[in-house]
Design an enzyme around this catalytic site. Structure first.
Site, PDB file in Angstrom:
ATOM      1  N   LYS A  90     105.029  81.808  37.455  1.00 48.49           N
ATOM      2  CA  LYS A  90     106.160  82.744  37.426  1.00 48.49           C
ATOM      3  C   LYS A  90     105.692  84.125  36.973  1.00 48.49           C
ATOM      4  O   LYS A  90     106.135  85.147  37.508  1.00 48.49           O
ATOM      5  CB  LYS A  90     107.249  82.192  36.504  1.00 48.49           C
ATOM      6  CG  LYS A  90     107.852  80.897  37.040  1.00 48.49           C
ATOM      7  CD  LYS A  90     108.646  80.156  35.984  1.00 48.49           C
ATOM      8  CE  LYS A  90     109.208  78.849  36.522  1.00 48.49           C
ATOM      9  NZ  LYS A  90     109.726  77.970  35.478  1.00 48.49           N
ATOM     10  N   ASP A 149     103.075  76.365  35.121  1.00 47.86           N
ATOM     11  CA  ASP A 149     104.347  76.781  35.730  1.00 47.86           C
ATOM     12  C   ASP A 149     104.741  78.184  35.237  1.00 47.86           C
ATOM     13  O   ASP A 149     105.130  79.041  36.036  1.00 47.86           O
ATOM     14  CB  ASP A 149     105.430  75.747  35.380  1.00 47.86           C
ATOM     15  CG  ASP A 149     106.791  76.130  35.906  1.00 47.86           C
ATOM     16  OD1 ASP A 149     107.014  76.004  37.125  1.00 47.86           O
ATOM     17  OD2 ASP A 149     107.628  76.588  35.109  1.00 47.86           O
ATOM     18  N   LYS A 197     107.482  78.247  43.195  1.00 48.60           N
ATOM     19  CA  LYS A 197     106.629  79.239  42.509  1.00 48.60           C
ATOM     20  C   LYS A 197     105.147  78.909  42.611  1.00 48.60           C
ATOM     21  O   LYS A 197     104.311  79.807  42.690  1.00 48.60           O
ATOM     22  CB  LYS A 197     107.032  79.382  41.047  1.00 48.60           C
ATOM     23  CG  LYS A 197     107.053  78.088  40.259  1.00 48.60           C
ATOM     24  CD  LYS A 197     108.448  77.605  40.036  1.00 48.60           C
ATOM     25  CE  LYS A 197     108.450  76.110  39.807  1.00 48.60           C
ATOM     26  NZ  LYS A 197     109.637  75.598  39.229  1.00 48.60           N
TER      27      LYS A 197
HETATM   28  N1  HSE Z   1     109.846  72.911  35.395  1.00 49.95           N
HETATM   29  C1  HSE Z   1     110.428  74.195  35.361  1.00 49.95           C
HETATM   30  C2  HSE Z   1     110.812  74.517  33.938  1.00 49.95           C
HETATM   31  C3  HSE Z   1     111.635  74.229  36.262  1.00 49.95           C
HETATM   32  O1  HSE Z   1     110.757  73.629  33.094  1.00 49.95           O
HETATM   33  O2  HSE Z   1     111.119  75.651  33.650  1.00 49.95           O
HETATM   34  C4  HSE Z   1     112.041  75.596  36.650  1.00 49.95           C
HETATM   35  O3  HSE Z   1     111.053  76.310  37.269  1.00 49.95           O
END
Ligand code: HSE
Length: 429
Positions: free
Chosen positions: A207, A203, A107
């Site tokens: 997404k 993160d 991602k």
């Molecule tokens: N590090 C990410 C999370 C893993 O904790 O959601 C999945 O993308």
């Protein structure tokens, strides 16, 4: 040697997700063949350390340079599970330039540098599949791209990072300290190699950017997503939120309104009785509202070995059946998103101030709120603590701009003992 009809792949990366994929290819081989009429042959596995003992697919060749797979004309699909943006970016670009489709869980790469890669895939009539990149096992990419293709999407919001959700759940339920909960999430294999991506909200923002792209067919630059993480989350705010009937969750939220799109990631107070409040641990959940479908709620494991590998394998199988569509849009190059100014965004707020317990403090804060036309809904003042008296406000709806102005004015008054904490509130059914 593979039969002509089988799919030959090269797998780059044998970490949490890569080894989950190898395990699934073995355990579900008969289902794969039953559903596609083909076998998946892993011809190469690229890893950093070829001397480490590994459980490899039968007949796979272990290599340390994933770019070597590109040169083999027999390889049809490259599965990129090494993460990071440099080598992974080069690998995907070269794969697409050399006529190979790609499946990835990356991602960060797609959110930060993906436009060029998506265009390359489209122009070369190849597949660039990335279901595993967004919310692990939850089939949200496919859902938005295909199942909801007949909708105008109004908004999308949800829990998009398993690590921070795990940390917040542990802090809320067991009073676990932040560092301990993070360590446990790392041991369980949810966290990114660099866990700052998880706890600082990056993160989830990666997404969210990909979801915005799919929902509205636009390029919303990743650096325009407003981001606040949970690094400084305090047990005190979790407890105050609970006493007010709320749970704190790290949410990604995107909305299309007045021909503009607003996208952001931040800790948000949501009512404890809302279904999203009960999404705990490494689970992710996504609400989607479309003009035809109405409200839709997707829930499942957002991280972990087999759940994420399940999404990777689903993509490989869609490619085998030749039914994958990279973008879901006719346009090869997406236009820039019309980006809303987040300062104008409206919501109720939670605000905690650590103040000196002196005459006139409450009056001063209330005066600043009145000046910014912020209406107070509830106030709590607790007993003196080590670093002052906690003064908690719940406000009625107000803009980000008004709250920013109020915070700046409050800071300027010298009544604070610590940085103020301000979170938005999302009222949900
Ligand atoms: N590090 C990410 C999370 C893993 O904790 O959601 C999945 O993308």
């Amino acid at each position: 040697m593979s039969a002509a009809k089988d799919l030959v792949i090269g797998l780059a990366g044998l970490g949490t997700v890569g080894s989950g994929l190898v395990q699934l290819l073995k355990s579900n081989a008969s289902e794969i063949e039953q559903r596609t009429g083909k076998k998946i042959i892993v011809k190469y596995v690229a890893v950093r350390d070829v001397n480490k003992k590994r459980d490899l697919p039968e007949g796979a060749k272990l290599i340390d340079n994933p770019l070597l797979m590109i040169e083999d004309p027999e390889v049809q699909v490259i599965v990129e599970l090494i993460g990071g943006t440099n080598l992974a970016g080069t690998l995907i670009r070269k794969a697409l330039e050399n006529g190979k489709s790609v499946v990835t869980a990356n991602k960060a790469l797609l959110a930060e540098k993906g436009e060029e890669l998506f265009t390359l895939a489209e122009e070369n009539n190849l597949f660039l599949a990335y279901e595993a990149s967004v919310a692990g096992a939850i089939p949200v990419v496919q859902t938005i791209k295909d199942s909801l293709a007949g909708n105008k999407i109004h908004n999308i919001f949800g829990i998009l990072n398993g690590t921070s959700n795990y940390i917040l759940s542990e802090m809320s339920a067991n009073g676990t300290q932040f560092d301990e909960a993070l360590k446990r999430a790392q041991e369980l294999g949810f966290a990114e190699a660099d866990p700052t991506l998880d706890i600082d909200g990056f993160d989830a923002a990666h997404k969210l950017k990909l979801l915005v792209r799919l929902a509205w067919g636009v390029h919303y630059p990743y650096d325009k997503v407003s981001i606040q993480g949970i690094r400084n989350m305090s047990a005190m705010d979790i407890a105050f939120a609970q006493s007010l009937g709320y749970t704190i969750k790290l949410l990604g939220q995107a909305e299309y309104k007045n021909n503009e799109i607003e996208a952001g990631v931040s800790p948000v107070l949501i009512p404890a009785k809302a279904i999203l409040s009960r999404v705990d641990g490494a689970f992710n959940a996504i609400h989607i509202n479309g003009n035809a479908v109405g409200p839709l709620f997707l829930h499942g494991l957002g991280a972990g070995s087999l759940p994420t590998a399940s999404a990777v394998l689903g993509d490989i199988m869609s490619i085998m059946k030749n039914i994958y569509d990279t973008t879901g849009y006719v346009t090869k190059k997406f236009p820039l998103a019309p980006i809303a100014n987040i300062d104008n965004s409206v919501s109720p707020w939670y605000l905690r101030l650590m103040v000196h317990d002196t005459v006139g403090v409450l009056r001063d804060v209330a005066g600043i709120f009145a000046k910014q036309s912020i209406s107070i809904a509830q106030v709590i003042q607790k007993k003196q603590q080590e670093d002052g008296v906690p003064l908690v406000f719940m406000t009625h709806e107000t803009t980000v701009k008004a709250m920013k102005n109020a915070l700046a004015e409050i800071k300027a008054t010298n009544i604070l003992n610590a940085e103020p904490v301000a979170f938005r509130v999302l009222e949900l059914a």
